[in-house]
Write an enzyme that holds these catalytic residues in place. Structure first.
Site, PDB file in Angstrom:
ATOM      1  N   LYS A  29     -22.575  14.555  -6.800  1.00  0.00           N
ATOM      2  CA  LYS A  29     -21.882  15.757  -7.280  1.00  0.00           C
ATOM      3  C   LYS A  29     -22.257  16.996  -6.481  1.00  0.00           C
ATOM      4  O   LYS A  29     -21.420  17.861  -6.247  1.00  0.00           O
ATOM      5  CB  LYS A  29     -22.194  15.994  -8.766  1.00  0.00           C
ATOM      6  CG  LYS A  29     -21.452  15.040  -9.672  1.00  0.00           C
ATOM      7  CD  LYS A  29     -21.507  15.509 -11.117  1.00  0.00           C
ATOM      8  CE  LYS A  29     -20.732  14.558 -12.010  1.00  0.00           C
ATOM      9  NZ  LYS A  29     -20.902  14.856 -13.425  1.00  0.00           N
ATOM     10  N   LYS A  84     -14.940   5.250  -6.983  1.00  0.00           N
ATOM     11  CA  LYS A  84     -14.721   5.198  -8.429  1.00  0.00           C
ATOM     12  C   LYS A  84     -13.560   6.122  -8.817  1.00  0.00           C
ATOM     13  O   LYS A  84     -13.432   7.198  -8.240  1.00  0.00           O
ATOM     14  CB  LYS A  84     -16.018   5.678  -9.095  1.00  0.00           C
ATOM     15  CG  LYS A  84     -16.028   5.663 -10.583  1.00  0.00           C
ATOM     16  CD  LYS A  84     -17.276   6.370 -11.112  1.00  0.00           C
ATOM     17  CE  LYS A  84     -17.149   7.882 -11.029  1.00  0.00           C
ATOM     18  NZ  LYS A  84     -18.151   8.639 -11.769  1.00  0.00           N
ATOM     19  N   LYS A 115     -12.419  12.062 -12.518  1.00  0.00           N
ATOM     20  CA  LYS A 115     -11.624  13.203 -12.969  1.00  0.00           C
ATOM     21  C   LYS A 115     -11.523  14.271 -11.894  1.00  0.00           C
ATOM     22  O   LYS A 115     -10.626  15.089 -11.903  1.00  0.00           O
ATOM     23  CB  LYS A 115     -12.294  13.843 -14.189  1.00  0.00           C
ATOM     24  CG  LYS A 115     -12.327  12.948 -15.386  1.00  0.00           C
ATOM     25  CD  LYS A 115     -12.974  13.670 -16.558  1.00  0.00           C
ATOM     26  CE  LYS A 115     -13.939  12.745 -17.251  1.00  0.00           C
ATOM     27  NZ  LYS A 115     -14.521  13.253 -18.457  1.00  0.00           N
TER      28      LYS A 115
HETATM   29  P1  TYM Z   1     -17.817  11.068 -18.179  1.00  0.00           P
HETATM   30  O1  TYM Z   1     -17.202  12.195 -18.937  1.00  0.00           O
HETATM   31  O2  TYM Z   1     -17.827  11.175 -16.699  1.00  0.00           O
HETATM   32  O3  TYM Z   1     -17.105   9.714 -18.552  1.00  0.00           O
HETATM   33  C1  TYM Z   1     -16.934   9.278 -19.896  1.00  0.00           C
HETATM   34  C2  TYM Z   1     -17.073   7.764 -19.954  1.00  0.00           C
HETATM   35  O4  TYM Z   1     -16.113   7.139 -19.081  1.00  0.00           O
HETATM   36  C3  TYM Z   1     -16.795   6.243 -18.208  1.00  0.00           C
HETATM   37  N1  TYM Z   1     -16.094   6.241 -16.912  1.00  0.00           N
HETATM   38  C4  TYM Z   1     -15.602   5.145 -16.321  1.00  0.00           C
HETATM   39  N2  TYM Z   1     -15.571   3.851 -16.704  1.00  0.00           N
HETATM   40  C5  TYM Z   1     -14.968   2.970 -15.858  1.00  0.00           C
HETATM   41  N3  TYM Z   1     -14.397   3.322 -14.671  1.00  0.00           N
HETATM   42  C6  TYM Z   1     -14.411   4.606 -14.254  1.00  0.00           C
HETATM   43  N4  TYM Z   1     -13.848   4.958 -13.107  1.00  0.00           N
HETATM   44  C7  TYM Z   1     -15.027   5.591 -15.103  1.00  0.00           C
HETATM   45  N5  TYM Z   1     -15.203   6.931 -14.997  1.00  0.00           N
HETATM   46  C8  TYM Z   1     -15.863   7.307 -16.111  1.00  0.00           C
HETATM   47  C9  TYM Z   1     -18.191   6.804 -18.076  1.00  0.00           C
HETATM   48  O5  TYM Z   1     -19.114   5.823 -17.644  1.00  0.00           O
HETATM   49  C10 TYM Z   1     -18.458   7.286 -19.484  1.00  0.00           C
HETATM   50  O6  TYM Z   1     -18.899   6.231 -20.301  1.00  0.00           O
HETATM   51  N6  TYM Z   1     -22.718  11.938 -18.621  1.00  0.00           N
HETATM   52  C11 TYM Z   1     -21.565  11.386 -19.289  1.00  0.00           C
HETATM   53  C12 TYM Z   1     -21.300  12.020 -20.637  1.00  0.00           C
HETATM   54  C13 TYM Z   1     -22.452  12.005 -21.588  1.00  0.00           C
HETATM   55  C14 TYM Z   1     -22.944  10.887 -22.295  1.00  0.00           C
HETATM   56  C15 TYM Z   1     -23.998  11.383 -23.092  1.00  0.00           C
HETATM   57  C16 TYM Z   1     -22.598   9.536 -22.316  1.00  0.00           C
HETATM   58  C17 TYM Z   1     -23.190  13.087 -21.951  1.00  0.00           C
HETATM   59  N7  TYM Z   1     -24.108  12.723 -22.875  1.00  0.00           N
HETATM   60  C18 TYM Z   1     -24.737  10.524 -23.916  1.00  0.00           C
HETATM   61  C19 TYM Z   1     -23.335   8.676 -23.144  1.00  0.00           C
HETATM   62  C20 TYM Z   1     -24.382   9.187 -23.926  1.00  0.00           C
HETATM   63  C21 TYM Z   1     -20.344  11.618 -18.425  1.00  0.00           C
HETATM   64  O7  TYM Z   1     -20.299  12.520 -17.644  1.00  0.00           O
HETATM   65  O8  TYM Z   1     -19.290  10.782 -18.718  1.00  0.00           O
END
Ligand code: TYM
Length: 355
Positions: free
Chosen positions: A141, A223, A226
């Site tokens: 990032k 990957k 967003k």
């Molecule tokens: P975030 O917002 O990037 O993504 C949310 C969830 O979607 C999954 N994900 C994917 N799964 C499969 N293929 C992809 N291309 C893909 N892109 C995203 C992510 O693995 C996630 O499960 N840090 C986390 C948010 C967070 C969190 C937490 C998660 C904050 N606190 C506590 C679990 C527990 C994040 O940025 O996810």
């Protein structure tokens, strides 16, 4: 059983009256607690849906669920204030539209509970910088601009650990990209418990074999994200015409056969999406498209995506037409989880010497 469990370690950290029993009154084993979060930046895409959201929805009856829109994580990168406000509510509405049921799961916004930031600070003071230096997502990032990246982006995984640990979480359902962060949360639990006594439950990541890493449509080596270009993802709010165009343009290869071959990342990724949405086996899908071309397969995939997203979009329109109800659901979610967060934070402050 990995220690501490919610019925052992956490119970010691909690006030005795509220210590959870391992069994319910009816003798049923207590359900494990799930916590997961999602960032409100940009539009959620089918990677988020297939890697995380649809599992949260499908397993609501198996666990005691808490889902969180993590706006404090969002501000680790620059955000437009007005857009952020809108994005938080849009994401909450979308999660409900995907099937998160506020009667079975608590859904809330991270910043509505100050305990997240407060526990994160305490954990920051307990986390060696060497552990954070190993986090690959920061490097991705921040890119070449590590010096100007915010300190928040650097300690982002500690805030994520605080999210998880505040609720004595057992299971964290996430996509593959979050595995390292959940591992860090486990390391923090072990070092904190060893130093201050059993305080936190050690969480475990739940990552599926298929769909945990959906790849970008225009560059299947990366990957789906967003922050990628619009053509790289299918947003949950994309209309059928947009889906058709994006899928038609998705990168494949010059071969013709439609088979699950990991060495052909473009078609493999599209087939994986098809597999997850159709629920068919790989063999059945390969048989269905035997002798057919990419064009036909892509048209079928686009139809399947549109058919999956259409009811979600319909429910989303209905939910957003009643903003008051959305506010009530989010306020209710925060009230449901607040006592747990307060209790854990109080125990942590006592252990550390702040109370
Ligand atoms: P975030 O917002 O990037 O993504 C949310 C969830 O979607 C999954 N994900 C994917 N799964 C499969 N293929 C992809 N291309 C893909 N892109 C995203 C992510 O693995 C996630 O499960 N840090 C986390 C948010 C967070 C969190 C937490 C998660 C904050 N606190 C506590 C679990 C527990 C994040 O940025 O996810």
């Amino acid at each position: 059983m990995s220690a501490p469990t919610r019925a052992s370690g956490a119970a010691k950290a909690r006030a005795p009256k509220a210590a959870p029993a391992a069994k319910t009154k009816t003798g049923q084993p207590k359900r494990e607690r799930v916590f997961s979060g999602i960032q409100p930046t940009n539009t959620p895409h089918i990677g988020n849906y297939l890697g995380a959201i649809r599992h949260w929805v499908a397993e609501q009856d198996l666990y005691d669920n808490i889902f969180c829109v993590v706006d404090l994580h969002a501000i680790t990168l620059p955000q437009d204030p007005n857009e952020l406000r809108v994005a938080v509510r849009r994401l909450a509405a979308l999660l409900l539209a995907c099937g998160i049921d506020p009667n079975r799961s608590a859904l809330f916004v991270q910043s509505h509970l100050h305990e997240h930031a407060e526990l994160a600070w305490i954990l920051n003071c307990m986390t060696p910088t060497g552990w954070l230096n190993r986090m690959t997502q920061f490097k991705v990032k921040a890119g070449d601009a590590q010096e100007s990246a915010s300190a928040g982006l650097y300690t982002y995984p500690v805030l994520m650990a605080a999210d998880i640990l505040l609720y004595q979480t057992d299971v964290v359902p996430v996509g593959e990209d979050q595995r390292q962060h959940v591992e860090l949360a486990r390391d923090i639990v072990n070092s904190f418990n060893a130093r201050f006594g059993e305080t936190f439950v050690e969480p475990r990541a739940r990552i599926r074999e298929v769909g945990a890493r959906i790849m970008s449509l225009d560059d299947p080596e990366k990957k789906m994200s967003k922050s990628g270009a619009e053509a790289s993802y299918i947003a949950l709010l994309d209309r059928p015409e947009v889906i058709r165009k994006k899928i038609a343009r998705a990168t494949t290869d010059s071969q013709r056969t439609i088979v699950f071959d990991e060495n052909r990342p473009g078609i493999f990724n599209l087939l994986t999406i098809y597999q997850l949405l159709s629920g068919q086996t790989r063999a059945a899908i390969e048989a269905e498209f035997e002798g057919k071309g990419y064009k036909e397969f892509k048209a079928a995939l686009a139809d399947l995506l549109a058919a999956t997203l259409e009811p979600i979009q319909r429910r989303y329109d209905a939910i957003t037409s009643d903003p008051g109800e959305l506010d009530r659901i989010l306020a209710h979610g925060a009230e449901r989880v607040r006592p747990m967060a307060e209790q854990t934070l109080r125990a942590v402050k006592e252990r550390v010497g702040l109370l």
